[in-house]
Design an enzyme around this catalytic site. Sequence first.
Site, PDB file in Angstrom:
ATOM      1  CD1 TRP A 177       0.109  -0.858   3.335  1.00 28.74           C
ATOM      2  CD2 TRP A 177      -0.129   1.353   3.284  1.00 28.74           C
ATOM      3  NE1 TRP A 177       0.607  -0.361   4.522  1.00 28.74           N
ATOM      4  CE2 TRP A 177       0.471   0.993   4.515  1.00 28.74           C
ATOM      5  CE3 TRP A 177      -0.381   2.701   3.040  1.00 28.74           C
ATOM      6  CZ2 TRP A 177       0.827   1.939   5.484  1.00 28.74           C
ATOM      7  CZ3 TRP A 177      -0.025   3.637   4.002  1.00 28.74           C
ATOM      8  CH2 TRP A 177       0.568   3.261   5.201  1.00 28.74           C
ATOM      9  CG  ASP A 207      -3.391   7.332   9.153  1.00 30.54           C
ATOM     10  OD1 ASP A 207      -2.200   7.048   9.326  1.00 30.54           O
ATOM     11  OD2 ASP A 207      -4.325   6.544   9.400  1.00 30.54           O
ATOM     12  N   PRO A 273       6.689   0.073  14.624  1.00 28.75           N
ATOM     13  CG  PRO A 273       7.643   0.328  12.502  1.00 28.75           C
ATOM     14  CD  PRO A 273       7.982   0.019  13.949  1.00 28.75           C
ATOM     15  CE1 TYR A 275       0.522  -2.299   7.172  1.00 27.24           C
ATOM     16  CE2 TYR A 275       0.162  -0.485   8.717  1.00 27.24           C
ATOM     17  CZ  TYR A 275      -0.319  -1.568   8.007  1.00 27.24           C
ATOM     18  OH  TYR A 275      -1.636  -1.934   8.133  1.00 27.24           O
ATOM     19  CE1 TYR A 276       9.579  -2.852  12.211  1.00 28.50           C
ATOM     20  CE2 TYR A 276       7.774  -4.241  11.487  1.00 28.50           C
ATOM     21  CZ  TYR A 276       8.547  -3.730  12.500  1.00 28.50           C
ATOM     22  OH  TYR A 276       8.310  -4.078  13.793  1.00 28.50           O
ATOM     23  CG  HIS A 277       8.272   2.590   3.428  1.00 26.90           C
ATOM     24  ND1 HIS A 277       8.922   2.315   2.239  1.00 26.90           N
ATOM     25  CD2 HIS A 277       8.085   3.931   3.447  1.00 26.90           C
ATOM     26  CE1 HIS A 277       9.104   3.447   1.576  1.00 26.90           C
ATOM     27  NE2 HIS A 277       8.605   4.439   2.289  1.00 26.90           N
ATOM     28  CG  LEU A 278      11.193   6.495   8.619  1.00 28.94           C
ATOM     29  CD1 LEU A 278      11.583   5.744   9.889  1.00 28.94           C
ATOM     30  CD2 LEU A 278      12.163   7.620   8.337  1.00 28.94           C
ATOM     31  CG  HIS A 279       5.088   5.237   8.577  1.00 31.99           C
ATOM     32  ND1 HIS A 279       5.555   3.939   8.460  1.00 31.99           N
ATOM     33  CD2 HIS A 279       4.292   5.245   9.682  1.00 31.99           C
ATOM     34  CE1 HIS A 279       5.056   3.207   9.438  1.00 31.99           C
ATOM     35  NE2 HIS A 279       4.301   3.974  10.204  1.00 31.99           N
ATOM     36  CB  VAL A 280       6.720  11.181  10.092  1.00 35.72           C
ATOM     37  CG1 VAL A 280       6.484  12.177  11.218  1.00 35.72           C
ATOM     38  CG2 VAL A 280       8.210  10.820   9.993  1.00 35.72           C
TER      39      VAL A 280
END
Length: 339
Positions: A177, A207, A273, A275-280
């Site tokens: 996603w 979000d 997290p 989901y292991y794709h950096l997000h803030v």
Amino acid sequence: MAEGPEPKRRRAEAGDGDGVAAGNGAEAEAGAGAGAGAEPGPGAPFPLSSVRLRRLLRDSAREKAAFVHGQVTGPSGEDTDAVLILEKTPFQEEKIEELLRKHTKLELQMANDIYSTYRLYPPPELSEIKTTVVYPATEKHLQKYLRQEVHLIRESWEDYKNITLPFIQSQSFSIQWVYNILEKKAEADRIIHENQDPSNGFVLVPDFKWNQNQLYDLYLIALVQRRDVKSLRDLTAEHLPLLKNILQEGKEAIVKRFGVPGSQLRIYLHYQPSYYHLHVHFTALGYDAPGTSVERAHLLADVIDNLVLDSSYYQKRALTFALRADEPLLKKFQEAGRV
Ligand code: M7G
């Protein structure tokens, strides 16, 4: 980029909802359409009325939300799991008078002196239920929403390397996603801000927890363009330009679009997290958003300061987080004698 809402906008554009409509993140994330087999395909609305209720995973009187495990039978007769999140939405100030005028029924429950309570039945257009669908749902989605006991873990850098990292490399949630958003295959019309730099750029989108109808529960998420940063644990001083861009440009974009100043935003990362794709995460300061507890949220401004002080700060210090009782990662920590 989305034409999007005006500053201080209270209403989303028609069709801007982020739960049920196919082609959104929930579907993309679960990889629906790719061998799902059951009825709903890309572009088709999810067949809510044919969902069979398996069990209530969790409900929350405070959040006025129910997390439901359902099943849908596909054309070849196989049952496929779905998670449905049903949530009553916050009141919108400008709709309140309409609600008082246009209710379909009003039942007195009790009256005592100057006090009385009623059951008010609003017309359909004022009784929206935000519905989020995860379909097909994996076992991990079901676990994520199931109410369970939690345990606190104190993860050293060694624990991360020996236990957590091998585990997330084998197990983590699909992040399709996220790639769909970065590649404009999903939610392209919802993008609030974009910096296309491959190392220091990011995409800011609402979000999917936020329906954008009111600012009270404002919730946006910044997804980094680069794909090699899994979480807080990977961050070093090399990532400072990226993190500073997110902080600065994210705040500017939000005040411009929604009229909410940076001083009223809570801007943070989660550890762990999902989901292991950096997000803030960007949430309204006045909103008690899920996942803002001290054992999970790390303010972006603090993360930046820590990296300025020491480039390998997050490869040195222990980090604390909670795990639900039957999460496999908890089992790994137990097996290693760390819980
Ligand atoms: P997280 O810290 O990895 O996990 O945050 P959490 O879900 O346990 O908080 C991921 C964030 O991405 C959450 O705030 C989700 O609500 C949001 N999110 C997840 N999905 C699958 C989507 C999606 O498809 N689209 C959008 N816009 N947001 C999503």
